[in-house]
Design an enzyme around this catalytic site. Structure first.
Site, PDB file in Angstrom:
ATOM      1  N   THR A 104       0.847  -1.195   0.000  1.00 38.40           N
ATOM      2  CA  THR A 104       0.000   0.000   0.000  1.00 38.40           C
ATOM      3  C   THR A 104       0.882   1.245   0.000  1.00 38.40           C
ATOM      4  O   THR A 104       2.005   1.195   0.485  1.00 38.40           O
ATOM      5  CB  THR A 104      -0.849  -0.060   1.287  1.00 38.40           C
ATOM      6  OG1 THR A 104      -1.718  -1.173   1.165  1.00 38.40           O
ATOM      7  CG2 THR A 104      -1.644   1.197   1.537  1.00 38.40           C
ATOM      8  N   ARG A 133     -14.130  -7.418  -0.826  1.00 39.23           N
ATOM      9  CA  ARG A 133     -13.563  -7.073   0.488  1.00 39.23           C
ATOM     10  C   ARG A 133     -13.016  -5.632   0.466  1.00 39.23           C
ATOM     11  O   ARG A 133     -12.342  -5.220  -0.459  1.00 39.23           O
ATOM     12  CB  ARG A 133     -12.439  -8.054   0.821  1.00 39.23           C
ATOM     13  CG  ARG A 133     -11.700  -7.764   2.143  1.00 39.23           C
ATOM     14  CD  ARG A 133     -10.438  -6.992   1.922  1.00 39.23           C
ATOM     15  NE  ARG A 133      -9.590  -6.914   3.108  1.00 39.23           N
ATOM     16  CZ  ARG A 133      -8.515  -6.148   3.200  1.00 39.23           C
ATOM     17  NH1 ARG A 133      -8.141  -5.408   2.185  1.00 39.23           N
ATOM     18  NH2 ARG A 133      -7.801  -6.130   4.294  1.00 39.23           N
ATOM     19  N   GLY A 193     -10.704  -2.943   2.705  1.00 38.66           N
ATOM     20  CA  GLY A 193      -9.750  -2.902   3.815  1.00 38.66           C
ATOM     21  C   GLY A 193      -9.847  -1.616   4.611  1.00 38.66           C
ATOM     22  O   GLY A 193     -10.844  -0.877   4.544  1.00 38.66           O
ATOM     23  N   ASP A 194      -8.792  -1.339   5.355  1.00 37.63           N
ATOM     24  CA  ASP A 194      -8.773  -0.166   6.238  1.00 37.63           C
ATOM     25  C   ASP A 194      -8.488   1.141   5.503  1.00 37.63           C
ATOM     26  O   ASP A 194      -8.859   2.216   5.977  1.00 37.63           O
ATOM     27  CB  ASP A 194      -7.698  -0.350   7.310  1.00 37.63           C
ATOM     28  CG  ASP A 194      -6.312  -0.536   6.686  1.00 37.63           C
ATOM     29  OD1 ASP A 194      -6.185  -1.353   5.742  1.00 37.63           O
ATOM     30  OD2 ASP A 194      -5.363   0.141   7.112  1.00 37.63           O
ATOM     31  N   THR A 218      -0.568   1.037   6.835  1.00 38.23           N
ATOM     32  CA  THR A 218      -0.416  -0.107   5.936  1.00 38.23           C
ATOM     33  C   THR A 218      -0.282  -1.370   6.786  1.00 38.23           C
ATOM     34  O   THR A 218       0.379  -1.354   7.822  1.00 38.23           O
ATOM     35  CB  THR A 218       0.806   0.043   5.020  1.00 38.23           C
ATOM     36  OG1 THR A 218       0.976  -1.180   4.294  1.00 38.23           O
ATOM     37  CG2 THR A 218       2.100   0.343   5.775  1.00 38.23           C
ATOM     38  N   GLY A 219      -0.931  -2.432   6.344  1.00 40.51           N
ATOM     39  CA  GLY A 219      -0.863  -3.666   7.121  1.00 40.51           C
ATOM     40  C   GLY A 219      -2.135  -4.471   6.966  1.00 40.51           C
ATOM     41  O   GLY A 219      -2.925  -4.230   6.047  1.00 40.51           O
ATOM     42  N   GLY A 268      -5.475  -5.108   7.115  1.00 41.64           N
ATOM     43  CA  GLY A 268      -6.547  -4.136   7.241  1.00 41.64           C
ATOM     44  C   GLY A 268      -7.621  -4.443   8.271  1.00 41.64           C
ATOM     45  O   GLY A 268      -8.123  -3.531   8.941  1.00 41.64           O
TER      46      GLY A 268
HETATM   47  N1  ASP Z   1      -3.975  -2.240   4.593  1.00 40.02           N
HETATM   48  C1  ASP Z   1      -4.214  -2.783   3.299  1.00 40.02           C
HETATM   49  C2  ASP Z   1      -5.496  -3.566   3.327  1.00 40.02           C
HETATM   50  O1  ASP Z   1      -5.712  -4.308   4.267  1.00 40.02           O
HETATM   51  C3  ASP Z   1      -3.133  -3.679   2.807  1.00 40.02           C
HETATM   52  C4  ASP Z   1      -1.742  -3.124   2.912  1.00 40.02           C
HETATM   53  O2  ASP Z   1      -1.494  -2.182   3.624  1.00 40.02           O
HETATM   54  O3  ASP Z   1      -0.867  -3.650   2.246  1.00 40.02           O
HETATM   55  O4  ASP Z   1      -6.240  -3.480   2.393  1.00 40.02           O
END
Ligand code: ASP
Length: 330
Positions: free
Chosen positions: A195, A223, A225-226, A246-247, A249
């Site tokens: 991300t 889906r 995400g965050d 980022t992470g 989500g």
């Molecule tokens: N946070 C993002 C999600 O869950 C993914 C990512 O940060 O790589 O969609």
């Protein structure tokens, strides 16, 4: 006496105007290109050099906007666009594939000065989702548009629409095929986060945050995400901080990560570093929520904690200080 009252009024009004428009000459911009299993062992030197060059280019681009007196909102949008246009990152071109073998993109932007925000979710044909998120914020009465509705809105706003194949890269397709073959044994770390995000404070002391993503490899169709969820993956408030996450989500949504950092500063009186560490390195880590954040406060303090082995990241400050890093060194 009668004449002095309007004169005094004009004097005080001009003072207010000057203090509102006074530039400090100082600014800070921070970017990330995703957190994950990023180590010297699994990132070949040539690839690392490519990331370093792109992150540096983006930082210098953001610097040129802020140096010229541009707004943090313009800077964060523009820097995220650059990363969306680069196949290196999991946003825009180069996004990961979902379980259906499709790219579904999410993005959000928030203006810390006005508290306004915009987001798009699950879009498949908007070349720059971050610009669509900004259009939602500025040209609609809503905060988040999703799917076909968001795409129709973006087209009406004259934004660039592309065919879904535009987002294809072989690397992400190979990762998708691998994920498909091993879907049971996939954990979040395998899903290679990438991300992108940017936070900034401009010369007027205004904060802004922007984040864009393709989500997680092999995510279920539909889906979200965050990233586009205001307060989870993206948040900005002039009184506290601007955050881009980022992470994994699902953990970031359940823990309202970006807002939590701002709330800890506001209600507990913590510094940016204390608040960011409390959320990412203690709360999320304890729960198994892997990832990281970048954040900046109005005085230009920076926090970039991550509980993964690495995170593509960097910052630039007025005065020229610039740093790019990827691995675990702090
Ligand atoms: N946070 C993002 C999600 O869950 C993914 C990512 O940060 O790589 O969609």
């Amino acid at each position: 006496m009668k004449a002095t009252i309007p004169l005094l009024l004009i004097f005080f009004l001009s003072l207010t105007f000057l203090s509102n428009s006074q530039t400090s000459g100082k600014y800070t911009l921070v970017i990330h290109g995703g957190a994950g299993n990023i180590t010297p062992a699994n990132l070949p030197a040539a690839k690392a050099a490519e990331f370093e060059a792109k992150l540096t280019e983006v930082l210098k681009h953001g610097d040129s906007i802020l140096k010229a007196g541009g707004t943090s909102l313009d800077a964060v949008e523009s820097c995220v666009r650059m990363m969306e246009n680069s196949p290196l990152f999991n946003a825009g071109k180069g996004a990961v594939f979902n379980a259906d073998g499709k790219n579904e993109l999410d993005a959000a932007i928030m203006d810390g000065k006005t508290g306004l925000a915009g987001a798009v979710a699950g879009v498949k044909t908007i070349r720059n989702p971050i610009t669509a998120a900004r259009a939602v914020m500025e040209k609609s009465n809503h905060v988040m548009l999703s799917g076909i509705g968001a795409e129709t809105f973006a087209a009406e706003q004259g934004l660039e629409i592309v065919s879904p194949e535009y987002f294809f890269t072989q690397l992400r397709w190979d990762a998708y095929m691998k994920a498909k073959a091993n879907s049971d044994s996939l954990d979040a770390l395998d899903k290679k986060h990438g991300t992108v995000g940017c936070v900034a404070v401009d010369q007027l002391g205004n904060l802004a945050a922007a984040t864009s993503t393709g989500g997680m490899t092999y995510k279920k169709y539909g889906r979200i995400g965050d990233t586009p969820v205001i307060g989870a993956g993206t948040y900005a408030d002039n009184n506290t901080c601007a955050v881009s996450a980022t992470g994994h989500g699902e953990f970031f949504i359940r823990n309202v990560v970006a807002y939590d950092i701002a709330a800890i500063m506001k209600y507990k009186g913590s510094t940016l570093t204390e608040a960011a560490n409390e959320v990412v390195m203690i709360k999320l880590k304890t729960l198994g929520g892997i990832g990281g954040i970048i954040a900046v406060d109005k005085t230009g303090n920076i926090a970039m904690p991550f509980n993964t082995s690495g995170m593509f990241r960097g910052y630039i400050k007025s005065g020229g200080e610039i740093k790019v890093a990827m691995f675990g060194e702090k």
